[in-house]
Design a protein around this motif. Structure first.
Motif, mmCIF file in Angstrom:
data_model
loop_
_atom_site.group_PDB
_atom_site.id
_atom_site.type_symbol
_atom_site.label_atom_id
_atom_site.label_comp_id
_atom_site.label_asym_id
_atom_site.label_seq_id
_atom_site.Cartn_x
_atom_site.Cartn_y
_atom_site.Cartn_z
ATOM 1 N N ARG A 1 0.864 -1.170 0.000
ATOM 2 C CA ARG A 1 0.000 0.000 0.000
ATOM 3 C C ARG A 1 0.906 1.227 0.000
ATOM 4 O O ARG A 1 2.055 1.168 0.440
ATOM 5 N N VAL A 2 0.361 2.333 -0.447
ATOM 6 C CA VAL A 2 1.090 3.594 -0.458
ATOM 7 C C VAL A 2 0.253 4.646 0.255
ATOM 8 O O VAL A 2 -0.937 4.790 -0.028
ATOM 9 N N ILE A 3 0.885 5.366 1.161
ATOM 10 C CA ILE A 3 0.280 6.542 1.760
ATOM 11 C C ILE A 3 0.919 7.730 1.064
ATOM 12 O O ILE A 3 2.147 7.846 1.030
ATOM 13 N N MET A 4 0.101 8.587 0.484
ATOM 14 C CA MET A 4 0.617 9.736 -0.253
ATOM 15 C C MET A 4 0.345 11.020 0.528
ATOM 16 O O MET A 4 -0.718 11.165 1.123
ATOM 17 N N TYR A 5 1.328 11.910 0.483
ATOM 18 C CA TYR A 5 1.182 13.164 1.216
ATOM 19 C C TYR A 5 1.779 14.319 0.433
ATOM 20 O O TYR A 5 2.575 14.132 -0.487
ATOM 21 N N HIS A 6 1.383 15.512 0.832
ATOM 22 C CA HIS A 6 1.972 16.731 0.292
ATOM 23 C C HIS A 6 2.392 17.596 1.468
ATOM 24 O O HIS A 6 1.632 17.770 2.424
ATOM 25 N N LYS A 7 3.602 18.111 1.406
ATOM 26 C CA LYS A 7 4.117 18.977 2.470
ATOM 27 C C LYS A 7 4.513 20.311 1.844
ATOM 28 O O LYS A 7 5.351 20.355 0.942
ATOM 29 N N GLN A 8 3.872 21.386 2.316
ATOM 30 C CA GLN A 8 4.184 22.718 1.805
ATOM 31 C C GLN A 8 5.611 23.089 2.193
ATOM 32 O O GLN A 8 6.001 22.931 3.349
ATOM 33 N N GLY A 9 6.357 23.582 1.236
ATOM 34 C CA GLY A 9 7.742 23.948 1.482
ATOM 35 C C GLY A 9 7.908 25.138 2.404
ATOM 36 O O GLY A 9 8.829 25.193 3.203
ATOM 37 N N TYR A 10 6.998 26.078 2.321
ATOM 38 C CA TYR A 10 7.145 27.308 3.110
ATOM 39 C C TYR A 10 6.480 27.228 4.479
ATOM 40 O O TYR A 10 6.836 27.975 5.376
ATOM 41 N N SER A 11 5.515 26.349 4.665
ATOM 42 C CA SER A 11 4.832 26.299 5.959
ATOM 43 C C SER A 11 4.932 24.947 6.639
ATOM 44 O O SER A 11 4.566 24.822 7.803
ATOM 45 N N ALA A 12 5.375 23.937 5.940
ATOM 46 C CA ALA A 12 5.471 22.564 6.431
ATOM 47 C C ALA A 12 4.096 21.949 6.702
ATOM 48 O O ALA A 12 4.001 20.899 7.324
#
Length: 139
Positions: free
Chosen positions: A5-16
């Motif tokens: 399985r894959v858990i996908m995420y996005h992390k903002q570069g400027y605010s984390a």
């Protein structure tokens, strides 16, 4: 990908700010974990790279209609889930885009959620998100 399985995420570069992709009421792609699943102990030492199925990310991008290179595996994160029929390996993948790819995922009914919006998920998925979030905040 039956045992992965894959858990996908996005992390903002400027605010984390970290958001996880939820599809079909699960954060584990391509499908939810079986009921009665439990997250096992991590056996990965710090700095150790995990081996993952070579087609995992490419297949995930293709199935979701994403451009090649939009997902990148976190090479030092893996969790094992003890499921009733067989163990399931769970990997973590990061969206490489500046902003979450809302438009690309609108046809799949995917939704980006914060950790606090995951309360309705099964206990095993909550534990996986807790581990993923802890891993990401150490980074």
């Amino acid at each position: 990908m039956e045992d992965s399985r894959v858990i996908m995420y996005h992390k903002q570069g400027y605010s984390a700010r970290t958001l996880f992709l939820r599809l079909n009421d699960t954060v584990c792609y391509p499908k939810a974990l079986p009921s009665l699943s439990q997250v096992g102990e991590n056996h990965i030492e710090e700095g150790q790279k995990v081996s993952y199925p070579s087609t995992l990310i490419a297949d995930t991008e293709k199935q979701l209609g994403l451009s090649s290179g939009m997902l990148e595996i976190e090479g030092e994160f893996e969790a094992e889930v003890d499921a009733p029929e067989h163990p399931i390996h769970v990997y973590l993948a990061r969206f490489t885009t500046i902003d979450p790819p809302y438009e690309q995922l609108e046809n799949s009914a995917g939704k980006f959620i914060a950790l606090t919006d995951a309360r309705s998920l099964p206990p095993a998925e909550l534990e996986l998100l807790r581990r993923a979030y802890s891993f990401l905040m150490e980074d």
